[in-house]
Write an enzyme that holds these catalytic residues in place. Structure first.
Site, PDB file in Angstrom:
ATOM      1  N   ASN A 288      39.536  39.783  45.526  1.00 35.45           N
ATOM      2  CA  ASN A 288      38.256  40.500  45.597  1.00 35.45           C
ATOM      3  C   ASN A 288      38.404  41.994  45.334  1.00 35.45           C
ATOM      4  O   ASN A 288      37.441  42.743  45.419  1.00 35.45           O
ATOM      5  CB  ASN A 288      37.582  40.261  46.964  1.00 35.45           C
ATOM      6  CG  ASN A 288      38.366  40.920  48.090  1.00 35.45           C
ATOM      7  OD1 ASN A 288      39.457  41.451  47.880  1.00 35.45           O
ATOM      8  ND2 ASN A 288      37.818  40.909  49.292  1.00 35.45           N
TER       9      ASN A 288
ATOM     10  N   LYS B   8      39.538  45.429  42.990  1.00 33.32           N
ATOM     11  CA  LYS B   8      39.499  45.864  41.597  1.00 33.32           C
ATOM     12  C   LYS B   8      40.896  45.937  40.990  1.00 33.32           C
ATOM     13  O   LYS B   8      41.839  46.269  41.693  1.00 33.32           O
ATOM     14  CB  LYS B   8      38.868  47.251  41.540  1.00 33.32           C
ATOM     15  CG  LYS B   8      38.905  47.905  40.172  1.00 33.32           C
ATOM     16  CD  LYS B   8      38.200  49.232  40.182  1.00 33.32           C
ATOM     17  CE  LYS B   8      38.582  50.069  38.970  1.00 33.32           C
ATOM     18  NZ  LYS B   8      38.315  49.404  37.700  1.00 33.32           N
TER      19      LYS B   8
ATOM     20  N   LYS C  22      42.055  43.561  38.275  1.00 32.41           N
ATOM     21  CA  LYS C  22      42.532  42.337  37.617  1.00 32.41           C
ATOM     22  C   LYS C  22      42.455  42.458  36.094  1.00 32.41           C
ATOM     23  O   LYS C  22      43.456  42.292  35.391  1.00 32.41           O
ATOM     24  CB  LYS C  22      41.740  41.124  38.122  1.00 32.41           C
ATOM     25  CG  LYS C  22      41.825  40.993  39.650  1.00 32.41           C
ATOM     26  CD  LYS C  22      40.886  39.979  40.221  1.00 32.41           C
ATOM     27  CE  LYS C  22      39.428  40.337  40.080  1.00 32.41           C
ATOM     28  NZ  LYS C  22      38.960  41.288  41.125  1.00 32.41           N
ATOM     29  N   THR C  23      41.258  42.781  35.611  1.00 34.81           N
ATOM     30  CA  THR C  23      41.107  42.938  34.160  1.00 34.81           C
ATOM     31  C   THR C  23      41.879  44.164  33.682  1.00 34.81           C
ATOM     32  O   THR C  23      42.514  44.134  32.619  1.00 34.81           O
ATOM     33  CB  THR C  23      39.613  43.049  33.782  1.00 34.81           C
ATOM     34  OG1 THR C  23      38.951  41.856  34.215  1.00 34.81           O
ATOM     35  CG2 THR C  23      39.422  43.209  32.286  1.00 34.81           C
ATOM     36  N   THR C  24      41.874  45.219  34.494  1.00 33.11           N
ATOM     37  CA  THR C  24      42.622  46.431  34.134  1.00 33.11           C
ATOM     38  C   THR C  24      44.108  46.117  33.949  1.00 33.11           C
ATOM     39  O   THR C  24      44.729  46.581  32.989  1.00 33.11           O
ATOM     40  CB  THR C  24      42.460  47.508  35.239  1.00 33.11           C
ATOM     41  OG1 THR C  24      41.070  47.665  35.515  1.00 33.11           O
ATOM     42  CG2 THR C  24      43.046  48.831  34.822  1.00 33.11           C
TER      43      THR C  24
ATOM     44  N   ARG D 177      50.802  47.476  26.471  1.00 31.01           N
ATOM     45  CA  ARG D 177      52.268  47.417  26.358  1.00 31.01           C
ATOM     46  C   ARG D 177      52.686  46.537  25.197  1.00 31.01           C
ATOM     47  O   ARG D 177      53.574  46.880  24.419  1.00 31.01           O
ATOM     48  CB  ARG D 177      52.864  46.833  27.642  1.00 31.01           C
ATOM     49  CG  ARG D 177      52.882  47.788  28.757  1.00 31.01           C
ATOM     50  CD  ARG D 177      53.581  47.152  29.927  1.00 31.01           C
ATOM     51  NE  ARG D 177      53.872  48.170  30.926  1.00 31.01           N
ATOM     52  CZ  ARG D 177      54.126  47.920  32.185  1.00 31.01           C
ATOM     53  NH1 ARG D 177      54.157  46.670  32.606  1.00 31.01           N
ATOM     54  NH2 ARG D 177      54.387  48.891  33.022  1.00 31.01           N
TER      55      ARG D 177
ATOM     56  N   PHE E 240      26.139  33.192  30.352  1.00 30.00           N
ATOM     57  CA  PHE E 240      26.573  33.246  31.743  1.00 30.00           C
ATOM     58  C   PHE E 240      25.653  33.998  32.680  1.00 30.00           C
ATOM     59  O   PHE E 240      25.184  35.072  32.378  1.00 30.00           O
ATOM     60  CB  PHE E 240      27.958  33.885  31.832  1.00 30.00           C
ATOM     61  CG  PHE E 240      29.027  32.872  31.881  1.00 30.00           C
ATOM     62  CD1 PHE E 240      29.458  32.390  33.100  1.00 30.00           C
ATOM     63  CD2 PHE E 240      29.580  32.372  30.726  1.00 30.00           C
ATOM     64  CE1 PHE E 240      30.445  31.432  33.153  1.00 30.00           C
ATOM     65  CE2 PHE E 240      30.560  31.420  30.775  1.00 30.00           C
ATOM     66  CZ  PHE E 240      30.993  30.935  31.980  1.00 30.00           C
TER      67      PHE E 240
ATOM     68  N   TRP F  30      26.212  33.401  36.429  1.00 31.22           N
ATOM     69  CA  TRP F  30      26.948  33.364  37.694  1.00 31.22           C
ATOM     70  C   TRP F  30      26.071  32.986  38.881  1.00 31.22           C
ATOM     71  O   TRP F  30      26.535  32.909  39.989  1.00 31.22           O
ATOM     72  CB  TRP F  30      27.639  34.705  38.021  1.00 31.22           C
ATOM     73  CG  TRP F  30      28.523  35.158  36.935  1.00 31.22           C
ATOM     74  CD1 TRP F  30      28.424  36.322  36.238  1.00 31.22           C
ATOM     75  CD2 TRP F  30      29.643  34.472  36.397  1.00 31.22           C
ATOM     76  NE1 TRP F  30      29.414  36.394  35.305  1.00 31.22           N
ATOM     77  CE2 TRP F  30      30.166  35.281  35.375  1.00 31.22           C
ATOM     78  CE3 TRP F  30      30.251  33.246  36.672  1.00 31.22           C
ATOM     79  CZ2 TRP F  30      31.262  34.903  34.634  1.00 31.22           C
ATOM     80  CZ3 TRP F  30      31.351  32.882  35.928  1.00 31.22           C
ATOM     81  CH2 TRP F  30      31.836  33.706  34.936  1.00 31.22           C
TER      82      TRP F  30
ATOM     83  N   GLU G  25      38.457  36.465  33.484  1.00 31.24           N
ATOM     84  CA  GLU G  25      37.393  35.905  34.346  1.00 31.24           C
ATOM     85  C   GLU G  25      37.282  34.384  34.250  1.00 31.24           C
ATOM     86  O   GLU G  25      36.294  33.806  34.705  1.00 31.24           O
ATOM     87  CB  GLU G  25      36.002  36.513  34.079  1.00 31.24           C
ATOM     88  CG  GLU G  25      35.937  37.983  33.766  1.00 31.24           C
ATOM     89  CD  GLU G  25      36.321  38.892  34.916  1.00 31.24           C
ATOM     90  OE1 GLU G  25      36.709  38.368  35.972  1.00 31.24           O
ATOM     91  OE2 GLU G  25      36.258  40.102  34.735  1.00 31.24           O
TER      92      GLU G  25
HETATM   93  P1  ATP Z   1      38.480  45.822  36.609  1.00 28.81           P
HETATM   94  O1  ATP Z   1      37.866  45.290  35.339  1.00 28.81           O
HETATM   95  O2  ATP Z   1      37.921  47.161  36.953  1.00 28.81           O
HETATM   96  O3  ATP Z   1      39.971  45.753  36.639  1.00 28.81           O
HETATM   97  P2  ATP Z   1      38.368  43.421  38.131  1.00 28.81           P
HETATM   98  O4  ATP Z   1      38.625  42.686  36.876  1.00 28.81           O
HETATM   99  O5  ATP Z   1      39.434  43.423  39.166  1.00 28.81           O
HETATM  100  O6  ATP Z   1      37.947  44.922  37.812  1.00 28.81           O
HETATM  101  P3  ATP Z   1      35.847  42.056  38.359  1.00 28.81           P
HETATM  102  O7  ATP Z   1      35.526  41.033  39.378  1.00 28.81           O
HETATM  103  O8  ATP Z   1      36.036  41.636  36.957  1.00 28.81           O
HETATM  104  O9  ATP Z   1      37.088  42.913  38.889  1.00 28.81           O
HETATM  105  O10 ATP Z   1      34.719  43.137  38.450  1.00 28.81           O
HETATM  106  C1  ATP Z   1      34.478  44.056  37.468  1.00 28.81           C
HETATM  107  C2  ATP Z   1      33.661  45.209  38.031  1.00 28.81           C
HETATM  108  O11 ATP Z   1      33.374  45.074  39.393  1.00 28.81           O
HETATM  109  C3  ATP Z   1      34.374  46.541  37.899  1.00 28.81           C
HETATM  110  O12 ATP Z   1      33.424  47.509  37.536  1.00 28.81           O
HETATM  111  C4  ATP Z   1      34.916  46.818  39.274  1.00 28.81           C
HETATM  112  O13 ATP Z   1      35.011  48.197  39.612  1.00 28.81           O
HETATM  113  C5  ATP Z   1      33.903  46.144  40.149  1.00 28.81           C
HETATM  114  N1  ATP Z   1      34.564  45.662  41.366  1.00 28.81           N
HETATM  115  C6  ATP Z   1      35.739  45.044  41.464  1.00 28.81           C
HETATM  116  N2  ATP Z   1      36.072  44.790  42.729  1.00 28.81           N
HETATM  117  C7  ATP Z   1      35.050  45.268  43.486  1.00 28.81           C
HETATM  118  C8  ATP Z   1      34.775  45.331  44.886  1.00 28.81           C
HETATM  119  N3  ATP Z   1      35.635  44.833  45.782  1.00 28.81           N
HETATM  120  N4  ATP Z   1      33.623  45.911  45.276  1.00 28.81           N
HETATM  121  C9  ATP Z   1      32.762  46.413  44.390  1.00 28.81           C
HETATM  122  N5  ATP Z   1      32.947  46.391  43.051  1.00 28.81           N
HETATM  123  C10 ATP Z   1      34.079  45.834  42.600  1.00 28.81           C
HETATM  124 MG    MG Z   2      37.608  41.488  35.658  1.00 23.17          MG
END
Ligand code: ATP
Ligand code: MG
Length: 193
Positions: free
Chosen positions: A31, A33, A35-37, A45, A88, A90, A125
């Site tokens: 939960n 932030k 994962k995608t980053t 890389r 999508f 969700w 995702e």
């Molecule tokens: P990112 O793409 O920033 O690495 P993520 O892939 O880990 O995030 P996702 O579930 O894909 O997370 O959500 C994407 C968006 O939701 C991003 O803008 C991120 O900042 C936001 N987000 C992620 N985790 C949280 C959280 N715990 N609470 C609120 N917003 C969140």
């Molecule tokens: Mg993501």
């Protein structure tokens, strides 16, 4: 029983000759932030090594993101990005439609996994699609088990089924400890998209 992993200094690591190389299955879930980053960081890389990465994004892709702009411009030679989830929501109100979108994205995932042009593939995702049962985890596990040996695959999303954790070589949970969203700060270019 899996041993608990902690960070280790290089000198504490086992001798190098004990290690082998293989294409990895990496799972970033949770939960928090990042994962995608993290997945896109690996693509950067990989680009530095002259590799090609295919990113399949399982989301509704109406908005412009930094990664789509980079893949269309600066990193065009190295990153192919397919934003797939046009239906999508969700919220599962349009279950049939979401299943069709997920199926389409899944077809693309299998295609790039087998395409020898790509050394790294990112199924971004995809875990959401499994959580809502738009896709069957058994199909995903089966596909991963017969992936080309040298290829690396990164899967991201919030929830990870046990069967997927079992087949993965690396599992990292991003856990939220604090997020600017909770202080009323909105998502920002460069950091969030
Ligand atoms: P990112 O793409 O920033 O690495 P993520 O892939 O880990 O995030 P996702 O579930 O894909 O997370 O959500 C994407 C968006 O939701 C991003 O803008 C991120 O900042 C936001 N987000 C992620 N985790 C949280 C959280 N715990 N609470 C609120 N917003 C969140
Ligand atoms: Mg993501």
């Amino acid at each position: 029983m899996m041993k608990k992993k902690t960070d280790r200094a290089p000198r504490e690591a086992p001798p190098r000759k004990k290690f082998k190389k293989k294409g990895l299955i990496l799972l970033y879930y949770g939960n928090g932030k990042g994962k995608t980053t993290a997945a896109l960081g690996a693509a950067l890389r990989a680009a530095g090594w002259g590799w090609k990465t295919a990113v399949v994004q399982f989301i509704k892709g109406a908005w412009k993101t930094g990664e789509s702009a980079a893949a269309a411009g600066l990193l065009k030679q190295h990153i192919t990005l397919a934003v797939m989830g046009d239906g999508f929501t969700w919220d599962t109100r349009h279950y049939e439609e979401d299943c069709r979108s997920a199926e389409k994205a899944w077809k693309k995932c299998r295609e790039v996994l087998r395409d020898p042009a790509y050394q790294l593939v990112i199924w971004d995702e995809i875990l959401y699609a499994l959580k809502y049962r738009f896709l069957d985890v058994k199909d995903v596990v089966r596909e991963l088990q017969k992936k080309p040996a040298g290829k690396h695959v990164i899967l991201t999303g919030n929830y990870a089924p046990e069967a997927l954790k079992a087949v993965a070589d690396l599992v990292t949970e991003m856990r939220c400890r604090k997020h600017p969203f909770d202080s009323g700060i909105l998502a920002q270019p460069g950091i969030d998209f």
